[in-house]
Structures are given as C-alpha cells and as structure tokens.
Design a protein around this motif. Structure first.
Motif, PDB file in Angstrom:
ATOM      1  N   TYR A   1       0.843  -1.200   0.000  1.00 16.72           N
ATOM      2  CA  TYR A   1       0.000   0.000   0.000  1.00 16.72           C
ATOM      3  C   TYR A   1       0.875   1.245   0.000  1.00 16.72           C
ATOM      4  CZ  TYR A   1      -3.442   3.491   1.426  1.00 16.72           C
ATOM      5  OH  TYR A   1      -4.239   4.598   1.480  1.00 16.72           O
ATOM      6  N   ILE A   2       0.687   2.106  -1.012  1.00 22.64           N
ATOM      7  CA  ILE A   2       1.392   3.383  -1.116  1.00 22.64           C
ATOM      8  C   ILE A   2       0.361   4.478  -0.891  1.00 22.64           C
ATOM      9  CG2 ILE A   2       2.918   4.805  -2.516  1.00 22.64           C
ATOM     10  CD1 ILE A   2       4.026   2.011  -1.968  1.00 22.64           C
ATOM     11  N   ASN A   3       0.517   5.271   0.154  1.00 23.02           N
ATOM     12  CA  ASN A   3      -0.528   6.213   0.567  1.00 23.02           C
ATOM     13  C   ASN A   3      -0.512   7.515  -0.237  1.00 23.02           C
ATOM     14  OD1 ASN A   3      -2.752   6.736   2.301  1.00 23.02           O
ATOM     15  ND2 ASN A   3      -1.488   8.161   3.485  1.00 23.02           N
ATOM     16  N   TYR A   4      -0.424   7.374  -1.557  1.00 18.75           N
ATOM     17  CA  TYR A   4      -0.471   8.526  -2.459  1.00 18.75           C
ATOM     18  C   TYR A   4      -1.325   8.144  -3.660  1.00 18.75           C
ATOM     19  CZ  TYR A   4       3.314  10.379   0.365  1.00 18.75           C
ATOM     20  OH  TYR A   4       4.059  10.835   1.418  1.00 18.75           O
TER      21      TYR A   4
ATOM     22  N   PHE B   1       0.967  -3.393  -6.194  1.00 18.81           N
ATOM     23  CA  PHE B   1       0.803  -2.098  -5.543  1.00 18.81           C
ATOM     24  C   PHE B   1      -0.675  -1.779  -5.338  1.00 18.81           C
ATOM     25  CE2 PHE B   1       5.106  -1.033  -7.348  1.00 18.81           C
ATOM     26  CZ  PHE B   1       5.716  -0.854  -6.116  1.00 18.81           C
ATOM     27  N   VAL B   2      -0.966  -1.165  -4.203  1.00 18.33           N
ATOM     28  CA  VAL B   2      -2.308  -0.695  -3.884  1.00 18.33           C
ATOM     29  C   VAL B   2      -2.185   0.767  -3.508  1.00 18.33           C
ATOM     30  CG1 VAL B   2      -4.324  -0.997  -2.404  1.00 18.33           C
ATOM     31  CG2 VAL B   2      -2.891  -2.972  -2.961  1.00 18.33           C
ATOM     32  N   SER B   3      -2.952   1.637  -4.163  1.00 15.17           N
ATOM     33  CA  SER B   3      -2.929   3.056  -3.824  1.00 15.17           C
ATOM     34  C   SER B   3      -4.359   3.576  -3.750  1.00 15.17           C
ATOM     35  CB  SER B   3      -2.123   3.856  -4.850  1.00 15.17           C
ATOM     36  OG  SER B   3      -2.624   3.646  -6.153  1.00 15.17           O
ATOM     37  N   PRO B   4      -4.604   4.582  -2.926  1.00 18.48           N
ATOM     38  CA  PRO B   4      -5.970   5.075  -2.741  1.00 18.48           C
ATOM     39  C   PRO B   4      -6.497   5.758  -3.996  1.00 18.48           C
ATOM     40  CG  PRO B   4      -4.409   6.481  -1.586  1.00 18.48           C
ATOM     41  CD  PRO B   4      -3.639   5.298  -2.077  1.00 18.48           C
ATOM     42  N   ASP B   5      -7.728   5.510  -4.291  1.00 17.92           N
ATOM     43  CA  ASP B   5      -8.388   6.162  -5.415  1.00 17.92           C
ATOM     44  C   ASP B   5      -9.275   7.266  -4.826  1.00 17.92           C
ATOM     45  OD1 ASP B   5      -9.364   6.881  -7.817  1.00 17.92           O
ATOM     46  OD2 ASP B   5     -10.555   5.081  -8.166  1.00 17.92           O
ATOM     47  N   GLY B   6      -8.632   8.367  -4.471  1.00 16.80           N
ATOM     48  CA  GLY B   6      -9.354   9.445  -3.811  1.00 16.80           C
ATOM     49  C   GLY B   6      -8.618   9.878  -2.554  1.00 16.80           C
ATOM     50  N   ASN B   7      -9.355  10.206  -1.508  1.00 18.29           N
ATOM     51  CA  ASN B   7      -8.781  10.763  -0.284  1.00 18.29           C
ATOM     52  C   ASN B   7      -7.932   9.720   0.447  1.00 18.29           C
ATOM     53  OD1 ASN B   7      -8.819  11.405   2.740  1.00 18.29           O
ATOM     54  ND2 ASN B   7      -9.573  13.314   1.837  1.00 18.29           N
ATOM     55  N   GLU B   8      -6.637  10.028   0.567  1.00 15.02           N
ATOM     56  CA  GLU B   8      -5.709   9.087   1.191  1.00 15.02           C
ATOM     57  C   GLU B   8      -6.069   8.789   2.641  1.00 15.02           C
ATOM     58  OE1 GLU B   8      -4.725  11.704  -0.579  1.00 15.02           O
ATOM     59  OE2 GLU B   8      -3.234  11.085  -2.071  1.00 15.02           O
ATOM     60  N   THR B   9      -6.415   9.837   3.385  1.00 12.55           N
ATOM     61  CA  THR B   9      -6.705   9.678   4.804  1.00 12.55           C
ATOM     62  C   THR B   9      -7.903   8.765   5.034  1.00 12.55           C
ATOM     63  OG1 THR B   9      -5.774  11.841   5.348  1.00 12.55           O
ATOM     64  CG2 THR B   9      -7.335  10.907   6.911  1.00 12.55           C
ATOM     65  N   VAL B  10      -8.956   8.974   4.265  1.00 17.82           N
ATOM     66  CA  VAL B  10     -10.168   8.154   4.413  1.00 17.82           C
ATOM     67  C   VAL B  10      -9.863   6.693   4.126  1.00 17.82           C
ATOM     68  CG1 VAL B  10     -12.474   7.720   3.488  1.00 17.82           C
ATOM     69  CG2 VAL B  10     -11.733  10.068   3.922  1.00 17.82           C
ATOM     70  N   ASN B  11      -9.117   6.447   3.061  1.00 13.50           N
ATOM     71  CA  ASN B  11      -8.801   5.068   2.697  1.00 13.50           C
ATOM     72  C   ASN B  11      -7.960   4.375   3.762  1.00 13.50           C
ATOM     73  OD1 ASN B  11      -9.400   4.072  -0.368  1.00 13.50           O
ATOM     74  ND2 ASN B  11      -9.348   6.295  -0.245  1.00 13.50           N
ATOM     75  N   LEU B  12      -6.914   5.056   4.213  1.00 16.12           N
ATOM     76  CA  LEU B  12      -6.030   4.431   5.191  1.00 16.12           C
ATOM     77  C   LEU B  12      -6.739   4.235   6.525  1.00 16.12           C
ATOM     78  CD1 LEU B  12      -3.317   3.250   5.809  1.00 16.12           C
ATOM     79  CD2 LEU B  12      -2.431   5.550   6.247  1.00 16.12           C
ATOM     80  N   ASP B  13      -7.538   5.207   6.942  1.00 20.86           N
ATOM     81  CA  ASP B  13      -8.302   5.054   8.184  1.00 20.86           C
ATOM     82  C   ASP B  13      -9.226   3.842   8.117  1.00 20.86           C
ATOM     83  OD1 ASP B  13      -7.146   7.184   9.440  1.00 20.86           O
ATOM     84  OD2 ASP B  13      -8.789   8.585   9.102  1.00 20.86           O
ATOM     85  N   ALA B  14      -9.822   3.615   6.940  1.00 23.70           N
ATOM     86  CA  ALA B  14     -10.722   2.474   6.786  1.00 23.70           C
ATOM     87  C   ALA B  14      -9.947   1.158   6.913  1.00 23.70           C
ATOM     88  CB  ALA B  14     -11.424   2.541   5.430  1.00 23.70           C
TER      89      ALA B  14
END
Length: 528
Positions: A45-48, A74-87
């Motif tokens: 997971y890459i938080n960008y 690789f897994v990266s957030p599709d949108g808001n990084e904070t929301v994805n990582l918090d989930a």
C-alpha cells in the motif's frame, strides 16, 4: 474532510475499500519462476493517490523479483488518502507492506494498535542481513519507547551528512526560461518585482501554444493548505522556526503576511488562475509538460519527467531555478534538505502473508545492490562502474533524455520504486545529472540547511494533536480566501479572523509541545 471520522462511517468504508483503491495486478509467474517455491506476491500500500507505477514488465522489478522471490502488487488510494487508510486501519485490513509519510498520525495508530511488526524482531528471527544494511543513526532515531523499530525511512539524512558533502534541497523557485528572459530576467525577490514580472509575463505571453498562460503555479491545495503558499514561501523568506529557544508560529509572521498580500493583489487582477486552486497532481503534470506556468514555487524532482519533455520539444521552454521571494532584509533562503525522518516510512503489517520474505525484501532494497538496481538498472546492461561512479550506457542515457516514459516503462530505474531510496548512499556513485536537471539542483546548494530538529509529531488523538488538526484545518480553509480576497480591507478582516481562530484553537499548547520536542530532538542529535 476531517480525518476524525465517525467510527460507523469508517467501518462501513472497510466494506468498500477495494472499490476505493487502485490495485495493480501482479505479473503471472511462468517457467522456472513458477516452480520457485519461495516466490510470493506481497500487496504494498502506497498512501499517495498519484502513485501508479506497475511492478513487472521492466528490467528493475524483474531483477528484484529474481533476486528476492518477491513480486509486488501495488495498492494506492483512489481518492482521499486519509479516508482510505483510516478504513484499512479500522477494519484491520492493512496490506502486507505500508508506505506513508512519517508525519501521518496513522503511523502511531498502527503501532499502538499492534497492527505492524517490529522490524528488529523480524530481523532477529529471519534476517541478520538487515543489521548490516540498516543505518544505525536512522534506527536509533526511529526507536520507540518500547525499544522497537517499526518503520524504516527513505530520503533520510543526519546533521553530519550536511557537514560532509554537498547536499541539495527539493524546494525551488522556477521560471520558464524563454518567457523569463524575454521580459528581461527581472529580479523577483521583492513583492514589487515579483508582481511586475508576473504582470509582464501575462501581458506579453497571454497564451502558450493556444492555451492560456498560468502566471503563477503551485502545488496542490488540500484541506491543510498548499505547500507552495505556506511552508515553501516561509522557507524562501527565511522565516525562523524558533525564537529565543521557543518554537515560533511562522504562519503569522509579518513577512509571510506581506507576501500573501502581494499574491492577493495578483488575484484581484486575475493573475491567480482558478486552476491552481482545484488542479490535482495529474493535471498539474500535464500543464508543466506543456510549459503553461510562468513561475512556480515547486519541488524540482516532482517535475523532472516534464522537464525532459519540454527540453525535447524546445530547449528554451524548460524551467530554470532563480532567486525567489526574500524577506525585507534580503536574507538568503533557508531551504531544508531531508532530516533523519526522511520523507516516507515503510512498515510490515501483521496481516503480512510472509513476514520472512517481507523483511528480506526490505533488506535487499536497503542494500547497495538493491539501491543500484532501483537507481541505475542492471549493471552491464544499463550502466557500468568506472572509478567508483556509474556511467550509463549510451542507449540508456538517450532513452532517459529523449523518451523518459519509455525509459520508466522498459527499465524502471531512476528511483521509480522510491519507497526505500537512500539518497545519501546513491550520491556516492550516481552519475551526474543532465544539465536541464542539474541547474535546478545546484542552484539550491548555497541555501540548504538542516531542519530535522523542528519536525514534530503529536500523539494520535491527544489534546495537542486535536488542536494541531484544528489549526491546520483553519489554515487550509482560510488560505484560498486570503489569496482571493477582493480587496485589501477584506484581506485584513480575514487575516484578523485567521489569527484569532488559530489562537482560540490551542496554538499556545501546540507551540509549547513543539518546543519540548524540538529541545529533545536537539539533545538527541547533539545540536545546540
């Protein structure tokens, strides 16, 4: 969006996390590789949201897989990084490996929740080589109160590195060369000179290849603000981090206000394009590659690929670094290099399907062999060593200069996989940058300073952490309003509101804790 989400919402998000992330499929193993029982695919997971480099299909990733038996999805957030990582954290669904900014509060959340391994314990159990390749100063810096190290940084430097070599900063003031020279290469270090140069550029070059010129470029605006119009500008203005031994509020410094007022004036004249307030990194990269910005406070490495595209099309249309905003005293810029914290840190999740392979994989990337692969490619194929320095093959050099996207697709070097990059090590044997990039780098040399002692991180959800987030949110909301205030009087009204809101949100508490951390860091680093 505020990071402190309602728990119910977060848990609901867990169910749709797969739909909110970009997952790049791992390449299929075949032939002899498929028979390798040690081969494993790890999710990283890459938080960008902007990170989209694939694994597989290029020389570097295939060589790493061959040497380690590890393939990456690789897994990266599709949108808001904070929301994805918090989930992911709330649902205990972290992938095998996690890379995020060292300053992100989720770092401590994952550690405190017991969701990540102690790297030192994995090394003791599975991989003694880790202790050979890990930097002692970085390990010491990242050791937690329980004696464990949970993450390892990239782009990390110690104060001694600044004494022992010529280091650069990533922060630059860039102008489009041909436009800048056409308007007389003006001095842009004063608010008046800066504004006049922007006006002249917009008047003489209203369009670029049929598209509107964007007079002033900037990094992406977020809920926390904009790097270009806050910390970058403050660094160019040499606004101090501390005064009389106490942490200083740089965001209300008179010099900072003076320059924001100048930018407001440009905004009133229509010279702050609406695009800079809404564009994301992808759109900005497209416009840099088109040469549509006249000037930018920007990270030079973030636009290296676009610089090469410009140079190939028209060498005069490239961006060059020149002296930018200065304070009224004309003090030299104080541009930070990286500190011991580095940029990002990488952790191994306790959900990891094969922690032994994961720690060995990290150790390989941290090693000189791994660093040469991610920086240069395959020795003998893409470069050779001469007198301790790498020399790229002519084919590789020409591909990098003339078709960088194809270079990344085919070779995948030049820190395409930057998650464990060791710039200090790489500087010992990297070839010299080509001129169009070297000018930007060398321009920063006289201005570089170590500022790692001012990096602070508050305990997650502590009173100070909550106050700091309120203050960041206020800045993120107020900065565009200040820049777009229709009159000077409205700017002054908004500024007074801005100062008051920050004070009422616990600024004194934040500064006090920041001072404590600063003093502790100085003692730990041996700084006065």
């Amino acid at each position: 969006m505020k990071r402190l989400l309602n728990l119910t919402l977060v848990l609901a998000l867990v169910a749709v996390t797969a739909g909110c992330t970009k997952v790049q499929p791992a390449p299929s193993a075949s032939g002899e590789d498929a028979e390798n029982e040690k081969r494993v695919t790890l999710d990283w997971y890459i938080n960008y949201s902007w990170y989209n480099s694939p694994w597989g299909g290029n020389a570097v990733s295939e060589a790493i897989t061959e040497r380690t038996g590890v393939e990456i999805r690789f897994v990266s957030p599709d949108g808001n990084e904070t929301v994805n990582l918090d989930a992911l954290i709330a649902g205990d669904k972290l992938p095998d490996l996690v890379t995020l900014g060292w300053w992100e509060p989720q770092v401590n959340e994952m550690i405190e929740a017991g969701q990540v391994y102690a790297l030192n314990e994995l090394a003791d159990e599975y991989d003694a080589y880790f202790w050979e390749v890990a930097d002692e100063e970085r390990l010491k810096w990242y050791t937690q109160p329980d004696g464990n190290v949970y993450g390892y940084p990239n782009s990390s430097y110690s104060p001694s590195d600044y004494e022992n070599g010529q280091l650069s900063s990533n922060q630059t003031f860039l102008v489009r060369k041909d436009i800048y020279e056409a308007i007389g290469s003006p001095d842009m270090t004063t608010p008046e000179g800066f504004a006049d140069a922007v006006r002249a550029a917009a008047q003489q070059f209203p369009t670029v290849d049929g598209k509107p010129l964007i007079p002033v470029g900037a990094h992406e605006f977020t809920e926390r603000g904009c790097d270009s119009f806050d910390k970058f500008l403050q660094n160019f203005l040499a606004i101090p981090y501390e005064k009389d031994g106490a942490f200083y509020d740089r965001y209300t410094d008179p010099e900072y206000k003076r320059w924001l007022m100048m930018f407001r004036e440009l905004g009133e004249e229509g010279l702050l394009s609406n695009e800079i307030f809404i564009d994301k990194r992808v759109q900005m990269e497209e416009k840099i590659a088109e040469g549509r910005y006249f000037c930018m406070l920007y990270q030079r490495t973030d636009m290296a690929e676009q610089q090469r595209i410009l140079a190939e099309r028209n060498p005069d249309s490239i961006y060059i670094a020149v002296d930018g905003p200065k304070n009224a005293a004309g003090d030299m810029h104080t541009l930070p290099g990286s500190g011991l914290n580095g940029w990002t840190i990488t952790l191994i999740s306790k959900n990891c399907k094969d922690p032994e392979s994961a720690i060995r994989f990290l150790s390989f990337l941290m090693s000189e062999e791994g660093q040469k692969l991610i920086a240069l490619g395959v020795e003998g194929e893409h470069y050779r060593m001469e007198n301790g320095r790498a020399v790229l093959t002519e084919e590789t050099r020409q591909l990098m200069l003339n078709d960088y996207q194809e270079y990344v697709r085919r070779i995948g070097a030049n820190d395409t996989y930057w998650m464990l990059q060791d710039n200090r090590m790489q500087s010992e044997w990297m070839p010299q940058e080509d001129e169009i990039l070297r000018q930007m780098e060398e321009w920063t040399y006289p201005y570089v300073c170590y500022t790692g002692q001012y990096d602070v991180l508050f305990a997650s959800d502590s009173e100070t952490d909550i106050a700091q987030k309120r203050i960041e949110s206020i800045h993120g909301q107020m900065l565009p309003q200040l820049l777009l205030a229709p009159t000077e009087e409205e700017f002054e009204r908004l500024w007074d509101e801005y100062v008051t809101l920050r004070e009422e949100s616990g600024l004194d508490m934040v500064l006090e804790e920041s001072t404590r951390q600063m003093q502790a860091a100085k003692e730990k680093l041996g700084l006065e």
